[in-house]
Design a protein around this motif. Structure first.
Motif, short mmCIF file in Angstrom:
data_model
loop_
_atom_site.label_atom_id
_atom_site.label_comp_id
_atom_site.label_asym_id
_atom_site.label_seq_id
_atom_site.Cartn_x
_atom_site.Cartn_y
_atom_site.Cartn_z
N TYR A 28 0.86 -1.18 0.00
CA TYR A 28 0.00 0.00 0.00
C TYR A 28 0.90 1.24 0.00
CZ TYR A 28 -4.25 -2.64 1.15
OH TYR A 28 -5.31 -3.50 1.11
N THR A 29 0.38 2.36 -0.45
CA THR A 29 1.10 3.62 -0.41
C THR A 29 0.59 4.44 0.77
OG1 THR A 29 1.37 3.65 -2.80
CG2 THR A 29 1.63 5.75 -1.65
N VAL A 30 1.47 4.75 1.72
CA VAL A 30 1.11 5.60 2.85
C VAL A 30 1.42 7.04 2.45
CG1 VAL A 30 1.49 6.15 5.27
CG2 VAL A 30 1.57 3.76 4.51
N CYS A 31 0.38 7.81 2.15
CA CYS A 31 0.62 9.16 1.63
C CYS A 31 1.14 10.09 2.72
CB CYS A 31 -0.63 9.73 0.97
SG CYS A 31 -2.06 9.87 2.04
N SER A 32 0.77 9.84 3.98
CA SER A 32 1.27 10.67 5.07
C SER A 32 0.77 10.13 6.40
CB SER A 32 0.81 12.12 4.89
OG SER A 32 1.49 12.97 5.78
N VAL A 33 1.32 10.69 7.48
CA VAL A 33 0.86 10.40 8.84
C VAL A 33 0.53 11.73 9.50
CG1 VAL A 33 1.45 9.49 11.11
CG2 VAL A 33 2.26 8.31 9.06
#
Length: 650
Positions: A28-33
Motif C-alpha cells: 500500500y502507499t502511505v501518503c502521510s501520517v
C-alpha cells in the motif's frame, strides 16, 4: 490494491510507524501520517487518499470523530483505530458510519482484511444505492405511463417510496391549494405492512369533525417552502403549533416528525406539488434523507407531470382501505407468524424486507421474549438462501469447554473423548444462514475466533490441518446492551461493528400494546386447537387487565398466560387470568450493582478519584500526574482513551 493511498491519522508515533511498516509491506502507499485533525485537514486539501486509518483520540481539542464527519461528506472511506471506549464515545463514533473498527493491539492480517472489507463495502454500498435509485426511476416511469387512475398511481408511488423514506402518513398534493387540493390531494395512513387507508381532504374533514370551510382555510395556510426540509421532535412541535392541516394530522394521528419534499415548478404559474412524509418516531428523519430527496426529486417531478398531463383527478370515495396493486413477490405470508399491526412492528417488517435479499450481517436486539428468533426466520425465508439450511445456535447454552468444537467442529482424536470427526455448526450452515442467539454471552476468547471467521470466511476444525472455506450469512441476536458491554470491556468493539452492519431493534410488548388483542386471539386459537377445547376469546374485563399489565416477559410471557388460561377456562370464554405482581426493580439491575469491575473500569475510576482530590489539576506539584507517578502527557492520553472529561465525568 498496490496503488491504494492510505492516510494514517494517529498521534502515537510507535503505533503510527508500526501501521506504516505493515501497509508498505503489503504494497500500500502511505501518503502521510497526521497527528491531529488540523494536520489531517491540510493533507486532505492537497490529495485525496483512498482510505483513512483514523484514531479516535488525537492531539489537540478535536477528535477523530470530528474528522470522520468531513471524510463522510467527502465520500472517503475510513476505519477507526481504537481501544475499547465508553458508551458515549462509541455511540458518537457509530453515528459517523465508519467502514470498520480495528481494536488495538491488532495483527497485520487483521489490518489487511479490514482494509479489503472496508473498500468492498464502500464500493458496493455506492453501487447498491445506485441500483436501488435506478430501479425507483424505472418503477416511477412504469407507474405513470400505466392505465391506472390518479388515486391508484399515487398509491403505487407511495409504495415504492416507502423503502427510501419510511412514513406512517403521507400527503401528496398541491401545497396551499383548495379547489385543486380537494380533488387532487390524497392522504395515505399506513395501517399494516403493505396496507393503507386512503383519504381525500373531504374524508379528512369527516374524521376531524370540521366544517369544509374550516378545512379549506387550514389547507390554504399549509404551504411548503422551495427546499427539502425535515422537522423532528421539538422543531416539529413548533411547526404544528399554529393552525394548519399539519397540526390536524399531528393531533389526530399522533405524528411526531415530518419531511417536506416540494417538487420544482416548471414556471411561476404552475401549482406547487409536494410530498409530505410524517412519522410517529420523534427522530425519524435525517440529513441523509434530505440528500436522498434531492437525488430522487427529478424522478418524482417527471412522474407527477406525466400523471397530470394524463388528466390527474380522483373520483374515489372519501376513505378507503387499499393494498397497493404492484406486481411483486409479497413477504406478507412470511410475516404470518409475527402477529401485530402496530407502527413499531410495521417498521420492523420494513427493515426485514430491505435486508433479506442481500447477504449483509444483521444484529437483532431487544428484550427477552420479543420474538428475535421469528425475525431471523423471516430474514432467511425472504433471502436467496431460503432453500439452504438455517442453523440456530444459542451461545448462552453452550458449555465454555465445548463451544469451539460445537461451532467449528473437530477431527477424530483432536482431544480426549473425540472418538469421531464432528462437523461444526458453521460448516453445517455452508451456503445458508447461521443464527447466533444470545451473542452477548459469548466468551471473549471465542469472540476473537468468530471475528476471524467473519473476516476471512473460513473456519478451522480443532485438530484440523487446513482452513475450510464457508459461504454463510450471519444473523446475531442479543438482549444485552452491546454498546455498554463494549464500553466495559466484555465485548470486542471490532466484532460488534462487524455484526452491527444492519441493526434491527425489536420493540417490547409494553411499547406496542395495541397488538395485544391480536396476539391474545392468536394464542387462544392456537391453544384451543392443541387442547381440543372450543374457547372463543377473552372477556372485556380480562382484556383490560392484559392491556394494563407491564409484560416484563414480553410475548413469551403473554403466550404462557394465555395457554394457562385456556386450560383453566370454565366455559368457552376466558373470564379470569392470573398475572404476577410487577417487581419494582429488575433482578438484572441488582446483579449489576454487585458485579465485579473490569480492569478498564478500575483504572478509569481510580484516575477519576485522583482528579477529584486534585480538583482537576493535572500538572505540577500535587497534580494528578505526580500522584499517579506518570508524565502529564501520558495521563492526558489515558484520559482520552478512557473517555474521562476534565469535569471528572465519563
Amino acid at each position: 490494491m498496490a496503488s491504494q493511498k492510505i492516510l494514517i491519522v494517529e498521534d502515537q508515533f510507535i503505533e503510527a510507524n508500526h501501521l506504516r511498516i505493515m501497509l508498505q509491506r503489503a504494497e500500500y502507499t502511505v501518503c502521510s501520517v497526521a497527528r491531529s485533525v488540523e494536520q489531517a485537514e491540510e493533507i486532505l486539501e492537497k490529495e485525496k487518499p483512498d482510505l483513512v486509518l483514523l484514531d479516535i483520540f488525537l492531539m489537540g481539542k478535536r477528535t477523530g470523530i470530528d474528522l470522520a464527519v468531513q471524510l463522510r461528506e467527502a465520500n472517503i472511506p475510513f476505519i477507526y483505530l481504537s481501544a475499547n471506549s465508553n458508551e458515549e464515545v462509541l455511540n458518537a463514533a457509530k453515528a459517523t458510519h465508519p467502514n470498520g473498527f480495528l481494536v488495538k493491539p491488532f495483527r497485520e492480517k487483521d489490518l489487511l482484511v479490514a482494509l479489503q472489507i472496508a473498500q468492498y463495502h464502500h464500493e458496493n454500498g455506492l453501487e447498491s444505492q445506485l441500483r436501488k435509485e435506478t430501479l425507483l426511476q424505472t418503477q416511477l416511469a412504469t407507474i405513470t405511463t400505466g392505465q391506472a387512475n390518479w388515486e391508484q398511481k399515487l398509491l403505487m408511488i407511495a409504495q415504492v417510496l416507502q423503502p427510501f423514506i419510511s412514513f406512517d402518513f403521507l400527503v401528496a398534493g398541491f401545497s396551499g391549494e383548495t379547489n385543486a387540493g380537494l380533488t387532487n390531494t390524497l392522504h395515505f395512513l399506513r395501517i399494516g405492512f403493505n396496507e393503507y387507508q386512503i383519504m381525500t381532504l373531504a374524508g379528512l374533514q369527516v374524521i376531524s369533525n370540521l366544517k369544509m370551510s374550516e378545512i379549506e382555510s387550514l389547507q390554504s395556510k399549509t404551504t411548503a417552502g422551495a427546499d427539502i426540509e425535515f422537522y423532528n421532535d421539538a422543531k416539529f412541535r413548533s411547526v404544528v403549533s399554529e393552525p394548519s392541516m399539519r397540526k390536524i394530522i399531528a393531533t389526530i394521528f399522533g405524528m411526531n416528525a415530518m419531511l417536506s419534499l416540494p417538487l420544482p415548478q416548471a414556471s411561476e404559474n404552475d401549482k406547487p406539488f409536494t410530498f409530505t412524509f410524517y412519522n410517529r418516531r420523534e427522530d425519524a428523519f435525517t440529513q441523509d434523507q434530505v440528500a436522498l430527496g434531492h437525488r430522487i426529486r427529478p424522478f418524482l417531478t417527471l412522474a407527477t407531470q406525466n400523471m397530470l398531463a394524463r388528466g390527474g383527478n380522483t373520483n374515489s370515495a372519501n376513505s378507503a382501505h387499499v393494498t397497493p396493486p404492484l406486481p411483486s413477490v409479497s413477504p406478507n405470508a412470511v410475516f404470518d407468524d409475527i402477529i401485530g399491526q402496530s407502527p413499531q412492528l410495521t417498521a420492523v417488517f420494513d427493515l426485514i424486507s430491505q435486508v433479506a435479499p442481500v447477504d449483509t450481517s444483521v444484529l437483532i436486539t431487544g428484550e427477552s421474549g420479543t420474538g428475535k428468533e421469528r425475525v431471523a426466520d423471516s430474514i432467511h425465508a425472504l433471502s436467496p438462501r431460503k432453500d439452504s439450511a438455517l442453523i440456530k445456535v444459542n451461545c448462552a447454552a453452550l458449555p465454555i469447554n465445548l463451544i469451539e468444537s460445537e461451532l467449528f467442529g473437530h477431527e477424530k482424536g483432536a482431544f480426549t473423548g473425540a472418538s469421531e470427526k464432528r462437523t461444526g455448526r458453521f460448516e453445517q450452515a455452508n451456503n445458508g444462514t447461521i443464527f447466533l442467539d444470545e451473542i452477548g454471552d459469548m466468551p471473549l476468547e471465542m469472540q476473537v475466533k468468530l471475528l476471524r471467521v467473519l473476516q476471512q470466511k473460513e473456519i478451522e476444525r480443532i485438530g484440523g490441518k487446513a482452513p475450510i472455506k464457508v459461504n454463510i450469512r450471519i444473523i446475531a441476536a442479543t438482549n444485552r446492551n452491546l454498546e455498554k458491554e463494549v464500553a466495559e470491556g466484555r465485548f470486542r468493539l471490532d466484532l460488534y461493528y462487524r455484526l452491527n452492519v444492519f441493526p434491527i431493534q425489536l420493540p417490547s410488548l409494553a411499547d406496542r400494546k395495541e397488538d395485544i388483542p391480536l396476539l391474545v386471539n392468536h394464542f387462544v386459537q392456537v391453544y384451543s386447537r392443541k387442547t381440543g377445547r372450543k374457547i372463543s376469546g377473552v372477556s372485556d374485563k380480562v382484556l383490560k387487565s392484559l392491556l394494563t399489565y407491564g409484560w416484563p416477559g414480553n410475548i413469551r410471557e403473554l403466550e404462557n398466560v394465555v395457554e394457562r388460561s385456556v386450560l383453566l377456562a370454565k366455559n368457552n370464554l376466558i373470564d379470569h387470568v392470573h398475572l404476577p405482581e410487577q417487581q419494582p426493580k429488575k433482578i438484572s439491575e441488582r446483579a449489576e450493582e454487585v458485579r465485579l469491575k473490569t480492569i478498564f473500569e478500575n483504572e478509569r475510576d481510580y484516575i477519576m478519584e485522583v482528579l477529584k482530590k486534585c480538583n482537576g489539576r493535572i500538572r505540577g506539584v500535587d497534580g494528578a500526574a505526580e500522584i499517579l507517578n506518570i508524565p502529564p502527557t501520558t495521563l492526558g492520553s489515558k484520559m482520552k482513551k478512557l473517555g474521562i472529561r476534565r469535569d471528572f465525568s465519563v
